[in-house]
Design an enzyme around this catalytic site. Structure first.
Site, PDB file in Angstrom:
ATOM      1  N   LYS A  53       0.838  -1.205   0.000  1.00  0.00           N
ATOM      2  CA  LYS A  53       0.000   0.000   0.000  1.00  0.00           C
ATOM      3  C   LYS A  53       0.870   1.251   0.000  1.00  0.00           C
ATOM      4  O   LYS A  53       0.624   2.202  -0.742  1.00  0.00           O
ATOM      5  CB  LYS A  53      -0.943  -0.005   1.212  1.00  0.00           C
ATOM      6  CG  LYS A  53      -2.070  -1.032   1.053  1.00  0.00           C
ATOM      7  CD  LYS A  53      -2.846  -1.287   2.331  1.00  0.00           C
ATOM      8  CE  LYS A  53      -3.839  -2.429   2.118  1.00  0.00           C
ATOM      9  NZ  LYS A  53      -4.502  -2.881   3.340  1.00  0.00           N
ATOM     10  N   GLN A  97      -4.418  -1.307   9.605  1.00  0.00           N
ATOM     11  CA  GLN A  97      -4.403  -2.647   9.011  1.00  0.00           C
ATOM     12  C   GLN A  97      -5.037  -3.660   9.956  1.00  0.00           C
ATOM     13  O   GLN A  97      -4.687  -3.723  11.141  1.00  0.00           O
ATOM     14  CB  GLN A  97      -2.949  -3.041   8.680  1.00  0.00           C
ATOM     15  CG  GLN A  97      -2.824  -4.368   7.965  1.00  0.00           C
ATOM     16  CD  GLN A  97      -3.462  -4.365   6.578  1.00  0.00           C
ATOM     17  OE1 GLN A  97      -3.304  -3.424   5.815  1.00  0.00           O
ATOM     18  NE2 GLN A  97      -4.198  -5.417   6.256  1.00  0.00           N
ATOM     19  N   ASP A 120     -10.709   3.348   3.897  1.00  0.00           N
ATOM     20  CA  ASP A 120     -11.039   1.923   3.786  1.00  0.00           C
ATOM     21  C   ASP A 120     -12.553   1.729   3.666  1.00  0.00           C
ATOM     22  O   ASP A 120     -13.016   0.673   3.263  1.00  0.00           O
ATOM     23  CB  ASP A 120     -10.550   1.182   5.044  1.00  0.00           C
ATOM     24  CG  ASP A 120      -9.424   0.205   4.747  1.00  0.00           C
ATOM     25  OD1 ASP A 120      -9.202  -0.088   3.558  1.00  0.00           O
ATOM     26  OD2 ASP A 120      -8.775  -0.248   5.702  1.00  0.00           O
TER      27      ASP A 120
END
Ligand code: NAP
Length: 285
Positions: A53, A97, A120
């Protein structure tokens, strides 16, 4: 019929090029889009994901910071870091995460992220925005699937879409996005009585289960479009999806491969969301 491949790598390249162009335009106005990625603990898969990422951000001209913490970090300390990032004007997107260590309440951490920086799309406000058709951030994986359908010019209006899987991060938001584009949507899950009877009626099938060969050729209507979200390992240890690719490609009109399908699109849509967050922040400034 041999299905046409929907190439997630090629589409990602194209979309990331557009992100880079928009990032350059924003930088010319004094705003560098910034993503903060927070990793707690040393889960090997998570380490690979966050590295990818961060690298994807750099390759597209986005600023990114990776914050790594020990597995014994307290929930309170993590919440304090999230709050600091919420207040940091150089950061437009925050990604924590998952999974988090067991002593940390992941939902509490997600809810602590400002919805304006929830790239997200997991915050309850983002889920509510998707459900009600309001502006917000869409979860990256189903958003990537929608872009793949768009890339082949597929008009969902009146089509029957069957989503296999109902998780909060893939299945449910996928179903809502398809509905928003006027598909008739069926959601299947582990208690669905006759999966094949459902999938045989589908114009579009999205498999998001996490089990190999959940969808085989006999379950697919000729000409259907098949998107494979699953990530599994086959007997040789190679990455594979939920779909029996070799069989289904002989029946479907379009199919996504694994690897090289939905996977790269997920990170791409994270970049798109981060850029969007920065553009919104710049417009509001
Ligand atoms: P998840 O939370 O485990 O959800 C799996 C879903 O599949 C559940 O809703 C479950 O039903 C359903 N299911 C299980 N067995 C089934 C069966 N035999 N028939 C029909 N439905 C069944 O998984 P997830 O997070 O949504 O992820 C799904 C897959 O996508 C995984 O392989 C994951 O690694 C992959 N993934 C890939 C990406 C990417 O970027 N490519 C991103 C995210 C996830 P119940 O609700 O009834 O238990």
């Amino acid at each position: 019929m041999t299905a046409q491949l929907i190439d997630g790598n090629a589409l990602s390249k194209q979309l990331r090029g557009q992100v880079a162009e928009r990032a350059t335009a924003l930088k010319a106005r004094g705003v560098t889009p910034g993503l903060a990625v927070v990793l707690v603990g040393d889960n090997p898969a998570s380490q690979v994901y966050v590295r990818n990422k961060v690298k994807a951000c750099q390759d597209s001209g986005l600023h990114s910071v990776l914050e790594k913490y020990e597995a014994d970090m307290s929930e309170a300390d993590l919440l304090a870091r999230v709050e600091a990032l919420n207040n940091d004007p150089s950061i437009h997107g925050i990604l924590v995460q998952l999974p988090l260590p067991a002593h940390i309440d992941a939902q509490k951490v997600i809810e602590a992220i400002s919805p304006l920086k929830d790239v997200d799309g997991f915050h309850i406000a983002s889920a509510g925005a998707l459900m009600t058709g309001m502006p917000g951030f869409w979860p990256c994986t189903p958003y990537g699937c929608m872009k793949m359908l768009e890339s082949i010019g597929y008009d969902l209006k009146g089509k029957h879409a069957v989503v296999i899987g109902r998780s909060n991060i893939v299945g449910k938001p996928m179903a809502l996005m398809l509905l928003q584009k006027n598909a008739t949507v069926t959601i299947c899950h582990s208690a669905t009585r006759d999966l094949k009877a459902q999938t045989l009626q589908a114009d579009v099938i999205v498999a998001a289960v996490g089990k190999r060969n959940v969808l085989t050729a006999d379950m697919v209507r000729p000409g259907a479009v098949v998107l494979d979200v699953g990530m599994n390992r086959n007997d040789e240890g190679k990455l594979c999806g939920d779909v029996d690719f070799d069989g289904v490609r002989e029946v479907a009109s379009h199919i996504t491969p694994v690897p090289g399908g939905v996977g790269p699109m997920t990170i791409t849509m994270l970049l798109v969301n981060t850029l969007e967050a920065a553009e919104r922040a710049a417009a509001g400034a």
